[in-house]
Motif scaffolding. Structure first.
Motif, PDB file in Angstrom:
ATOM      1  N   THR A   1     -57.308  42.712   5.434  1.00  0.00           N
ATOM      2  CA  THR A   1     -56.263  43.467   4.762  1.00  0.00           C
ATOM      3  C   THR A   1     -56.754  44.900   4.567  1.00  0.00           C
ATOM      4  OG1 THR A   1     -55.636  41.463   3.591  1.00  0.00           O
ATOM      5  CG2 THR A   1     -54.802  43.521   2.712  1.00  0.00           C
TER       6      THR A   1
ATOM      7  N   LYS B   1     -52.467  44.831   7.797  1.00  0.00           N
ATOM      8  CA  LYS B   1     -53.427  43.831   8.270  1.00  0.00           C
ATOM      9  C   LYS B   1     -53.933  44.214   9.657  1.00  0.00           C
ATOM     10  CE  LYS B   1     -51.589  39.896   5.761  1.00  0.00           C
ATOM     11  NZ  LYS B   1     -51.079  38.534   5.867  1.00  0.00           N
TER      12      LYS B   1
ATOM     13  N   SER C   1     -56.187  42.433  12.837  1.00  0.00           N
ATOM     14  CA  SER C   1     -56.829  41.234  13.376  1.00  0.00           C
ATOM     15  C   SER C   1     -57.803  41.636  14.470  1.00  0.00           C
ATOM     16  CB  SER C   1     -55.794  40.275  13.959  1.00  0.00           C
ATOM     17  OG  SER C   1     -54.987  39.772  12.927  1.00  0.00           O
TER      18      SER C   1
ATOM     19  N   THR D   1     -58.675  38.219  10.298  1.00  0.00           N
ATOM     20  CA  THR D   1     -57.677  39.179   9.853  1.00  0.00           C
ATOM     21  C   THR D   1     -58.145  39.795   8.547  1.00  0.00           C
ATOM     22  OG1 THR D   1     -55.928  37.914  10.908  1.00  0.00           O
ATOM     23  CG2 THR D   1     -55.257  39.496   9.244  1.00  0.00           C
TER      24      THR D   1
END
Length: 103
Positions: free
Chosen positions: A51, A59, A61, A49
């Motif tokens: 940012t 976020k 993933s 993940t």
């Protein structure tokens, strides 16, 4: 070589490269054109993940094994050029591929 032969040959090469890469990390169970089934060590990252600076999506993933294999395919099998057609003359113009990412 007919285009179907080129596609088949390239696909076989991609599967062989994927097998080589996966076997350096874990155990291959099945490899075919539908996908790869393998066993990876518990310590190998499955999802990562990150940012972002985008407030709408703070976020992101990704599946690390999937991205790792996709990068390998891109690195070893992409065509570094593409063509566009001039609508007025019909002439095909070949341009270098600029890529959407850098690694």
């Amino acid at each position: 070589m007919e285009m179907a032969g080129v596609v088949t040959y390239t696909g076989a090469g991609i599967i062989k490269q994927a097998r080589t890469l996966v076997e350096k990390i874990g155990k291959t169970l099945e490899l075919d054109t539908d996908g790869i089934w393998c066993v990876l060590p518990a310590s190998f990252p499955q999802n990562v993940t990150a940012t972002t600076s985008d407030p709408a999506k703070p976020k992101v993933s990704i599946s690390y094994p999937c991205v790792m294999l996709n990068v390998d395919v891109d690195k070893n099998n992409h065509n570094p050029q593409y063509q566009t057609q001039n609508p007025e003359t019909g002439e095909l113009l070949t341009k270098p591929y600029s890529g959407l990412h850098s690694l």
